[in-house]
Design an enzyme around this catalytic site. Structure first.
Site, PDB file in Angstrom:
ATOM      1  N   SER A  19       0.758  -0.957   0.127  1.00 11.93           N
ATOM      2  CA  SER A  19       0.633   0.129  -0.151  1.00 11.93           C
ATOM      3  C   SER A  19       1.088   1.142  -0.090  1.00 11.93           C
ATOM      4  O   SER A  19       2.263   1.207   0.939  1.00 11.93           O
ATOM      5  CB  SER A  19      -0.800   0.271   1.227  1.00 11.93           C
ATOM      6  OG  SER A  19      -2.085  -0.953   1.430  1.00 11.93           O
ATOM      7  N   ILE A  20       0.545   1.855  -0.742  1.00 13.07           N
ATOM      8  CA  ILE A  20       1.162   3.464  -0.760  1.00 13.07           C
ATOM      9  C   ILE A  20       0.858   4.311   0.185  1.00 13.07           C
ATOM     10  O   ILE A  20       2.429   4.622   1.276  1.00 13.07           O
ATOM     11  CB  ILE A  20       0.407   4.556  -2.298  1.00 13.07           C
ATOM     12  CG1 ILE A  20       0.011   3.609  -3.499  1.00 13.07           C
ATOM     13  CG2 ILE A  20       0.942   5.754  -1.599  1.00 13.07           C
ATOM     14  CD1 ILE A  20      -0.304   5.101  -4.326  1.00 13.07           C
ATOM     15  N   TYR A 158      -9.757   3.605 -16.548  1.00 11.23           N
ATOM     16  CA  TYR A 158      -9.694   4.319 -15.201  1.00 11.23           C
ATOM     17  C   TYR A 158     -11.160   5.152 -15.062  1.00 11.23           C
ATOM     18  O   TYR A 158     -11.617   5.211 -14.048  1.00 11.23           O
ATOM     19  CB  TYR A 158      -8.331   5.433 -15.608  1.00 11.23           C
ATOM     20  CG  TYR A 158      -8.046   5.808 -13.680  1.00 11.23           C
ATOM     21  CD1 TYR A 158      -7.763   4.995 -12.716  1.00 11.23           C
ATOM     22  CD2 TYR A 158      -8.571   7.104 -13.093  1.00 11.23           C
ATOM     23  CE1 TYR A 158      -7.717   5.158 -11.798  1.00 11.23           C
ATOM     24  CE2 TYR A 158      -8.273   8.067 -11.975  1.00 11.23           C
ATOM     25  CZ  TYR A 158      -7.746   6.735 -11.325  1.00 11.23           C
ATOM     26  OH  TYR A 158      -7.375   7.026  -9.891  1.00 11.23           O
ATOM     27  N   LYS A 165     -11.243  11.331  -8.964  1.00 14.19           N
ATOM     28  CA  LYS A 165     -10.179  11.863  -8.705  1.00 14.19           C
ATOM     29  C   LYS A 165     -10.550  13.547  -9.159  1.00 14.19           C
ATOM     30  O   LYS A 165      -9.352  14.005  -8.457  1.00 14.19           O
ATOM     31  CB  LYS A 165      -8.479  11.352  -9.611  1.00 14.19           C
ATOM     32  CG  LYS A 165      -8.430  10.239  -8.957  1.00 14.19           C
ATOM     33  CD  LYS A 165      -8.204  10.198  -7.482  1.00 14.19           C
ATOM     34  CE  LYS A 165      -7.309   8.792  -7.403  1.00 14.19           C
ATOM     35  NZ  LYS A 165      -7.132   8.213  -5.403  1.00 14.19           N
ATOM     36  N   THR A 196       0.355  -2.583  -6.575  1.00 14.48           N
ATOM     37  CA  THR A 196      -0.523  -2.094  -5.593  1.00 14.48           C
ATOM     38  C   THR A 196      -1.635  -3.597  -5.000  1.00 14.48           C
ATOM     39  O   THR A 196      -1.472  -3.816  -6.150  1.00 14.48           O
ATOM     40  CB  THR A 196      -1.128  -1.115  -4.994  1.00 14.48           C
ATOM     41  OG1 THR A 196      -2.033  -0.295  -5.047  1.00 14.48           O
ATOM     42  CG2 THR A 196       0.379  -0.375  -4.330  1.00 14.48           C
TER      43      THR A 196
HETATM   44  P1  NAD Z   1      -4.241  -0.187  -1.261  1.00 16.59           P
HETATM   45  O1  NAD Z   1      -5.328  -0.957  -2.298  1.00 16.59           O
HETATM   46  O2  NAD Z   1      -3.003  -0.673  -0.811  1.00 16.59           O
HETATM   47  O3  NAD Z   1      -4.380   1.245  -0.712  1.00 16.59           O
HETATM   48  C1  NAD Z   1      -6.947   1.222  -1.196  1.00 16.59           C
HETATM   49  C2  NAD Z   1      -7.028   1.446   0.421  1.00 16.59           C
HETATM   50  O4  NAD Z   1      -8.423   1.862   0.408  1.00 16.59           O
HETATM   51  C3  NAD Z   1      -7.448   0.548   1.357  1.00 16.59           C
HETATM   52  O5  NAD Z   1      -6.042   0.200   2.751  1.00 16.59           O
HETATM   53  C4  NAD Z   1      -8.873  -0.211   1.646  1.00 16.59           C
HETATM   54  O6  NAD Z   1      -9.531  -0.802   2.769  1.00 16.59           O
HETATM   55  C5  NAD Z   1      -8.942   1.462   1.443  1.00 16.59           C
HETATM   56  N1  NAD Z   1     -10.459   1.495   1.233  1.00 16.59           N
HETATM   57  C6  NAD Z   1     -10.955   1.265   0.209  1.00 16.59           C
HETATM   58  N2  NAD Z   1     -12.617   1.489   0.825  1.00 16.59           N
HETATM   59  C7  NAD Z   1     -12.819   2.261   1.708  1.00 16.59           C
HETATM   60  C8  NAD Z   1     -13.434   2.423   2.740  1.00 16.59           C
HETATM   61  N3  NAD Z   1     -14.427   2.466   2.540  1.00 16.59           N
HETATM   62  N4  NAD Z   1     -13.367   2.858   3.857  1.00 16.59           N
HETATM   63  C9  NAD Z   1     -11.440   2.627   4.160  1.00 16.59           C
HETATM   64  N5  NAD Z   1     -10.853   2.337   3.379  1.00 16.59           N
HETATM   65  C10 NAD Z   1     -11.017   2.525   1.767  1.00 16.59           C
HETATM   66  O7  NAD Z   1      -3.992   0.745  -2.847  1.00 16.59           O
HETATM   67  P2  NAD Z   1      -3.095   1.564  -3.353  1.00 16.59           P
HETATM   68  O8  NAD Z   1      -2.632   2.143  -4.693  1.00 16.59           O
HETATM   69  O9  NAD Z   1      -1.926   1.681  -1.704  1.00 16.59           O
HETATM   70  O10 NAD Z   1      -3.912   3.098  -3.587  1.00 16.59           O
HETATM   71  C11 NAD Z   1      -4.275   4.395  -2.790  1.00 16.59           C
HETATM   72  C12 NAD Z   1      -4.122   5.768  -3.218  1.00 16.59           C
HETATM   73  O11 NAD Z   1      -4.047   5.684  -3.678  1.00 16.59           O
HETATM   74  C13 NAD Z   1      -5.801   5.880  -3.929  1.00 16.59           C
HETATM   75  O12 NAD Z   1      -6.338   7.082  -3.091  1.00 16.59           O
HETATM   76  C14 NAD Z   1      -5.199   6.007  -5.270  1.00 16.59           C
HETATM   77  O13 NAD Z   1      -6.154   5.872  -6.038  1.00 16.59           O
HETATM   78  C15 NAD Z   1      -3.775   6.780  -5.239  1.00 16.59           C
HETATM   79  N6  NAD Z   1      -2.723   6.210  -6.510  1.00 16.59           N
HETATM   80  C16 NAD Z   1      -2.637   4.649  -6.151  1.00 16.59           C
HETATM   81  C17 NAD Z   1      -1.657   4.643  -7.607  1.00 16.59           C
HETATM   82  C18 NAD Z   1      -1.473   3.457  -7.996  1.00 16.59           C
HETATM   83  O14 NAD Z   1      -0.765   3.209  -9.169  1.00 16.59           O
HETATM   84  N7  NAD Z   1      -1.276   2.424  -7.249  1.00 16.59           N
HETATM   85  C19 NAD Z   1      -1.062   5.878  -8.394  1.00 16.59           C
HETATM   86  C20 NAD Z   1      -2.184   7.091  -7.335  1.00 16.59           C
HETATM   87  C21 NAD Z   1      -2.383   7.036  -7.371  1.00 16.59           C
HETATM   88  O1  0WE Z   2      -6.566   5.112  -7.903  1.00 20.03           O
HETATM   89  C1  0WE Z   2      -6.079   3.920  -8.328  1.00 20.03           C
HETATM   90  C2  0WE Z   2      -6.670   2.716  -7.812  1.00 20.03           C
HETATM   91  C3  0WE Z   2      -8.205   2.927  -7.885  1.00 20.03           C
HETATM   92  C4  0WE Z   2      -8.800   1.290  -8.031  1.00 20.03           C
HETATM   93  C5  0WE Z   2      -8.946   0.396  -8.124  1.00 20.03           C
HETATM   94  C6  0WE Z   2      -9.052  -0.817  -7.728  1.00 20.03           C
HETATM   95  C7  0WE Z   2      -9.477  -2.416  -8.305  1.00 20.03           C
HETATM   96  C8  0WE Z   2     -10.264  -3.366  -7.316  1.00 20.03           C
HETATM   97  C9  0WE Z   2     -10.720   1.445  -7.632  1.00 20.03           C
HETATM   98  N1  0WE Z   2     -11.257   0.951  -7.253  1.00 20.03           N
HETATM   99  C10 0WE Z   2     -10.734  -0.479  -7.325  1.00 20.03           C
HETATM  100  N2  0WE Z   2     -11.696  -1.792  -7.133  1.00 20.03           N
HETATM  101  C11 0WE Z   2     -11.683  -3.392  -7.489  1.00 20.03           C
HETATM  102  O2  0WE Z   2     -12.233  -3.611  -7.392  1.00 20.03           O
HETATM  103  N3  0WE Z   2      -4.751   3.923  -9.160  1.00 20.03           N
HETATM  104  C12 0WE Z   2      -4.645   5.395  -9.829  1.00 20.03           C
HETATM  105  C13 0WE Z   2      -4.189   2.950  -9.501  1.00 20.03           C
HETATM  106  C14 0WE Z   2      -4.682   2.303 -11.313  1.00 20.03           C
HETATM  107  O3  0WE Z   2      -6.645   1.935 -11.251  1.00 20.03           O
HETATM  108  C15 0WE Z   2      -6.262   1.684 -12.996  1.00 20.03           C
HETATM  109  C16 0WE Z   2      -5.439   2.683 -13.502  1.00 20.03           C
HETATM  110  C17 0WE Z   2      -4.229   2.086 -12.171  1.00 20.03           C
HETATM  111  C18 0WE Z   2      -3.421   3.742 -12.304  1.00 20.03           C
HETATM  112  C19 0WE Z   2      -7.584   1.715 -13.360  1.00 20.03           C
HETATM  113  C20 0WE Z   2      -6.814   1.133 -15.058  1.00 20.03           C
HETATM  114  C21 0WE Z   2      -6.141   2.212 -15.320  1.00 20.03           C
HETATM  115  C22 0WE Z   2      -5.042   2.326 -15.199  1.00 20.03           C
END
Ligand code: NAD
Ligand code: 0WE
Length: 258
Positions: A19-20, A158, A165, A196
């Protein structure tokens, strides 16, 4: 030096060691912050156990269930912060969710319910948490959220998350404007794609990562710890003049046109 000693920081969004939010929690801890951790509870308590075991080395002084869709859990979280800490300095919003079906196929097929779910959990939740944090940030504070380029440009699949977002980034500006006089700063970190739990559930994430490795100025992706460093900077007094901003931590990908 980046110094967070004496600061109380509440971190949401840790699900596992990818997780981030976990990268952010580690860097806040390294800078001396006192941590509080929230997790999304499930019926079997598996997430509670997992996140508790993972975060134990960071010795969080608060560990609380907080589903952002449940007003009572949000209220209870900040009530516990008030009782235990008295004041809150930093709040990390690091969560998002959309129905899986809405992250593939035609955007125009998005259902009313899917749209509501994505916007409620991924964007409204920042308003709700800021609302609850505000009275606890009487000496000022820093609120940091995580966003993605898909909220500004069209990224295939997305889809509804892009709209969420966009709303989240506008929440950052309205909240920064309102809370600035109270010395509460509100900023977003726009991270490049990272593997992640959330991103790996999405088809084609590896191809996106390879694309970034070819095109981004730094020719690589970023890590959770690099995002964590920027979040720690935004929580620290080193960023005292910055609010309402979205900072890209994406190896420079955002500047490229081709
Ligand atoms: P992650 O799955 O590790 O984290 C997502 C978190 O959201 C989880 O801990 C989950 O429990 C929590 N969550 C979902 N529904 C919830 C709810 N109802 N109440 C409380 N918590 C809830 O994935 P991640 O990639 O670390 O995502 C963290 C953030 O970073 C998100 O906002 C995501 O959009 C953003 N982000 C991710 C990426 C990427 O590429 N992974 C890039 C840019 C931004
Ligand atoms: O914000 C995100 C992930 C958001 C996310 C991912 C999931 C997967 C599983 C939100 N909801 C769900 N629900 C699920 O059931 N990112 C920035 C990572 C991400 O997600 C993408 C991306 C990238 C990058 C989805 C499509 C295209 C690119």
């Amino acid at each position: 030096m980046l110094d967070l000693t004496g600061k109380n920081a509440l971190v949401t969004g840790i699900a596992n060691n990818r997780s981030i939010a976990w990268g952010i929690a580690q860097q806040l801890h390294a800078a001396g912050a006192n941590l509080g951790v929230t997790y999304l509870p499930d019926e079997r308590g598996r997430m509670e156990k997992k996140v508790a075991d993972l975060t134990e080395p960071l010795t969080p002084s608060l560990f609380l269930p907080c589903n952002v869709q449940d007003d009572e859990q949000v209220q209870a979280t900040f009530e516990a912060v008030k009782q235990k800490w008295g004041k809150l300095d930093s709040l990390i919003h690091c969560l998002a969710f959309a129905n899986r079906d809405d992250l593939t196929g035609n955007f125009s097929d998005t259902s009313r319910e899917g749209f509501q779910t994505a916007l409620e959990i991924s964007a409204y939740s920042l308003v709700k948490l800021a609302q609850a944090a505000k009275p606890l940030m009487a000496d000022g504070g820093s609120i940091v959220t995580l966003t993605y380029l898909g909220g500004v440009r069209v990224v295939p699949n997305y889809n509804v998350m892009g709209i969420a977002k966009a709303a989240l980034e506008m929440n950052v500006r309205y909240l920064a404007s309102e809370l600035g006089p109270q010395k509460i700063r509100v900023n977003g970190v726009s991270a490049g794609p990272i593997r992640t739990l959330a991103s790996s559930a999405v088809g084609g994430i590896l191809d996106m990562i390879h694309h970034v490795e070819e095109v981004a100025p730094l020719r690589r992706t970023v890590t959770q710890l690099e995002v964590g460093n920027t979040a720690a900077f935004l929580c620290s007094d080193l960023s005292s003049g910055i609010t309402g901003q979205i900072i890209y931590v994406d190896s420079g990908y955002e500047i490229m046109g081709m």
